[in-house]
Design a protein around this motif. Sequence first.
Motif, PDB file in Angstrom:
ATOM      1  N   SER A 181       0.832  -1.206   0.000  1.00 38.99           N
ATOM      2  CA  SER A 181       0.000   0.000   0.000  1.00 38.99           C
ATOM      3  C   SER A 181       0.866   1.256   0.000  1.00 38.99           C
ATOM      4  O   SER A 181       0.618   2.205  -0.759  1.00 38.99           O
ATOM      5  CB  SER A 181      -0.916   0.005   1.228  1.00 38.99           C
ATOM      6  OG  SER A 181      -1.876  -1.022   1.154  1.00 38.99           O
ATOM      7  N   GLN A 182       1.875   1.272   0.838  1.00 43.36           N
ATOM      8  CA  GLN A 182       2.741   2.447   0.956  1.00 43.36           C
ATOM      9  C   GLN A 182       3.508   2.709  -0.332  1.00 43.36           C
ATOM     10  O   GLN A 182       3.618   3.858  -0.785  1.00 43.36           O
ATOM     11  CB  GLN A 182       3.704   2.266   2.133  1.00 43.36           C
ATOM     12  CG  GLN A 182       3.009   2.279   3.490  1.00 43.36           C
ATOM     13  CD  GLN A 182       3.874   1.729   4.610  1.00 43.36           C
ATOM     14  OE1 GLN A 182       4.968   1.210   4.369  1.00 43.36           O
ATOM     15  NE2 GLN A 182       3.382   1.821   5.834  1.00 43.36           N
ATOM     16  N   THR A 213       2.742   1.712  -3.390  1.00 43.01           N
ATOM     17  CA  THR A 213       1.809   2.113  -4.439  1.00 43.01           C
ATOM     18  C   THR A 213       1.435   3.585  -4.292  1.00 43.01           C
ATOM     19  O   THR A 213       1.372   4.333  -5.271  1.00 43.01           O
ATOM     20  CB  THR A 213       0.540   1.245  -4.404  1.00 43.01           C
ATOM     21  OG1 THR A 213       0.900  -0.133  -4.567  1.00 43.01           O
ATOM     22  CG2 THR A 213      -0.429   1.637  -5.508  1.00 43.01           C
ATOM     23  N   TYR A 214       1.195   4.001  -3.072  1.00 43.59           N
ATOM     24  CA  TYR A 214       0.814   5.391  -2.801  1.00 43.59           C
ATOM     25  C   TYR A 214       1.949   6.359  -3.133  1.00 43.59           C
ATOM     26  O   TYR A 214       1.722   7.423  -3.718  1.00 43.59           O
ATOM     27  CB  TYR A 214       0.416   5.526  -1.335  1.00 43.59           C
ATOM     28  CG  TYR A 214       0.092   6.940  -0.909  1.00 43.59           C
ATOM     29  CD1 TYR A 214      -1.124   7.539  -1.275  1.00 43.59           C
ATOM     30  CD2 TYR A 214       0.999   7.679  -0.156  1.00 43.59           C
ATOM     31  CE1 TYR A 214      -1.425   8.839  -0.888  1.00 43.59           C
ATOM     32  CE2 TYR A 214       0.709   8.986   0.229  1.00 43.59           C
ATOM     33  CZ  TYR A 214      -0.502   9.557  -0.134  1.00 43.59           C
ATOM     34  OH  TYR A 214      -0.778  10.847   0.241  1.00 43.59           O
ATOM     35  N   SER A 215       3.175   5.985  -2.791  1.00 38.46           N
ATOM     36  CA  SER A 215       4.289   6.921  -2.903  1.00 38.46           C
ATOM     37  C   SER A 215       4.949   6.947  -4.279  1.00 38.46           C
ATOM     38  O   SER A 215       5.639   7.910  -4.610  1.00 38.46           O
ATOM     39  CB  SER A 215       5.357   6.593  -1.847  1.00 38.46           C
ATOM     40  OG  SER A 215       5.899   5.298  -2.058  1.00 38.46           O
ATOM     41  N   THR A 225     -11.000  -0.979  -1.597  1.00 40.22           N
ATOM     42  CA  THR A 225      -9.789  -0.179  -1.760  1.00 40.22           C
ATOM     43  C   THR A 225      -9.829   1.035  -0.831  1.00 40.22           C
ATOM     44  O   THR A 225     -10.823   1.767  -0.816  1.00 40.22           O
ATOM     45  CB  THR A 225      -9.665   0.322  -3.211  1.00 40.22           C
ATOM     46  OG1 THR A 225      -9.649  -0.800  -4.091  1.00 40.22           O
ATOM     47  CG2 THR A 225      -8.399   1.141  -3.401  1.00 40.22           C
ATOM     48  N   MET A 248      -6.941   6.319   0.142  1.00 42.54           N
ATOM     49  CA  MET A 248      -5.617   6.800  -0.237  1.00 42.54           C
ATOM     50  C   MET A 248      -5.124   6.194  -1.558  1.00 42.54           C
ATOM     51  O   MET A 248      -4.240   6.731  -2.203  1.00 42.54           O
ATOM     52  CB  MET A 248      -4.591   6.513   0.864  1.00 42.54           C
ATOM     53  CG  MET A 248      -4.352   5.037   1.123  1.00 42.54           C
ATOM     54  SD  MET A 248      -3.116   4.694   2.396  1.00 42.54           S
ATOM     55  CE  MET A 248      -1.596   4.948   1.491  1.00 42.54           C
ATOM     56  N   LEU A 249      -5.718   5.045  -1.945  1.00 40.26           N
ATOM     57  CA  LEU A 249      -5.286   4.367  -3.170  1.00 40.26           C
ATOM     58  C   LEU A 249      -6.323   4.455  -4.285  1.00 40.26           C
ATOM     59  O   LEU A 249      -6.243   3.729  -5.280  1.00 40.26           O
ATOM     60  CB  LEU A 249      -4.973   2.899  -2.874  1.00 40.26           C
ATOM     61  CG  LEU A 249      -3.785   2.644  -1.945  1.00 40.26           C
ATOM     62  CD1 LEU A 249      -3.637   1.154  -1.664  1.00 40.26           C
ATOM     63  CD2 LEU A 249      -2.503   3.203  -2.538  1.00 40.26           C
ATOM     64  N   LYS A 267      -5.591   4.076  -7.996  1.00 38.51           N
ATOM     65  CA  LYS A 267      -4.271   3.438  -8.100  1.00 38.51           C
ATOM     66  C   LYS A 267      -4.340   1.954  -7.748  1.00 38.51           C
ATOM     67  O   LYS A 267      -3.302   1.321  -7.588  1.00 38.51           O
ATOM     68  CB  LYS A 267      -3.264   4.131  -7.175  1.00 38.51           C
ATOM     69  CG  LYS A 267      -2.937   5.569  -7.551  1.00 38.51           C
ATOM     70  CD  LYS A 267      -1.615   6.019  -6.957  1.00 38.51           C
ATOM     71  CE  LYS A 267      -0.462   5.375  -7.679  1.00 38.51           C
ATOM     72  NZ  LYS A 267       0.855   5.828  -7.183  1.00 38.51           N
TER      73      LYS A 267
END
Length: 301
Positions: free
Chosen positions: A236-237, A239-241, A257, A260-261, A264
């Motif tokens: 998750s991190q 993918t987000y960043s 989902t 935050m995503l 994405k």
Amino acid sequence: MVSKQYQDNIATIVQKIQEAEAIVVGGASGMSTANGHDFYGHSKYWIDNFSEFERNYGIRGNFQALYYKYRTSEERWAYLAKHGTLMFDTPPGQTYLDLYKLIKDKNYFIISTNQDMQFSKLFPEEKICLPQGDAHWFQCGIPCHDQVYPAEEMLRNMAANIKDTRIPTELIPRCPKCSGEMEPWIRSFVFLEGEFWEEGMERYGKFLIENSDKKVLFIELGVGSMTPNIIKYPFSQMTYSRPDAFLVRINKGEAPTPEMLKNKAITMNADIAQVLSDLASHMQGMNSLDDGELSQGREVS
């Protein structure tokens, strides 16, 4: 009846696989459960293969059998030997075969919390990281030194000599250095995070760094909430960043989902075996169509 949303997700995931410059797969117990090897429940796999352990101890699943407090080491190793030998003999299941079809020609890496050897039967060792260990190996139970040992020969020898859920005392695996009892190289209070473990973690870290600026697809398969810090949270991190990263998350009972995503990720609360089968079929259909177009193009020219 298959929904349009499901069909759209299948088409989008195949497109994401084809467009990806790097793929990172995170596989956990749901991959094997979908394959018929339910490690946690009172499953057909357990009933078919371990009924004598249920009869003698009241154990109702492989996870319980692994951590059951047997009266003697001879009884504990009888279970470990039988299950270990079965894992060596079990051919790769369809969920793994379908995943192989999807990513075999891509730039990929796999991180898995599974200990059942399934990934290593299809994918090369240098493309796999096993942070929870793997039943291929034994270690000293203390451990008195930093080394792991191939387990297959010892497991098969013990399994061939089981009598009423016990093995002969002389077959209990012993450390070649201190003569103490050995342990399977799987997560426990004495799990050896030594050089062998570090090599796998370094391969994984190197792959992530080398592909940090590429179009990366993270595929999460069957990851529950038991150890979210290994696969779920990092995926998750990352993918987000990462601006060009995308996440595919498939598991029965999977939550929607997170906000935050949004845009994405694709999250599918679905049967992994069915989804992977549909993805492989969809990809094969697209490849056949492309081959047909190329053939027609050659005839015209």
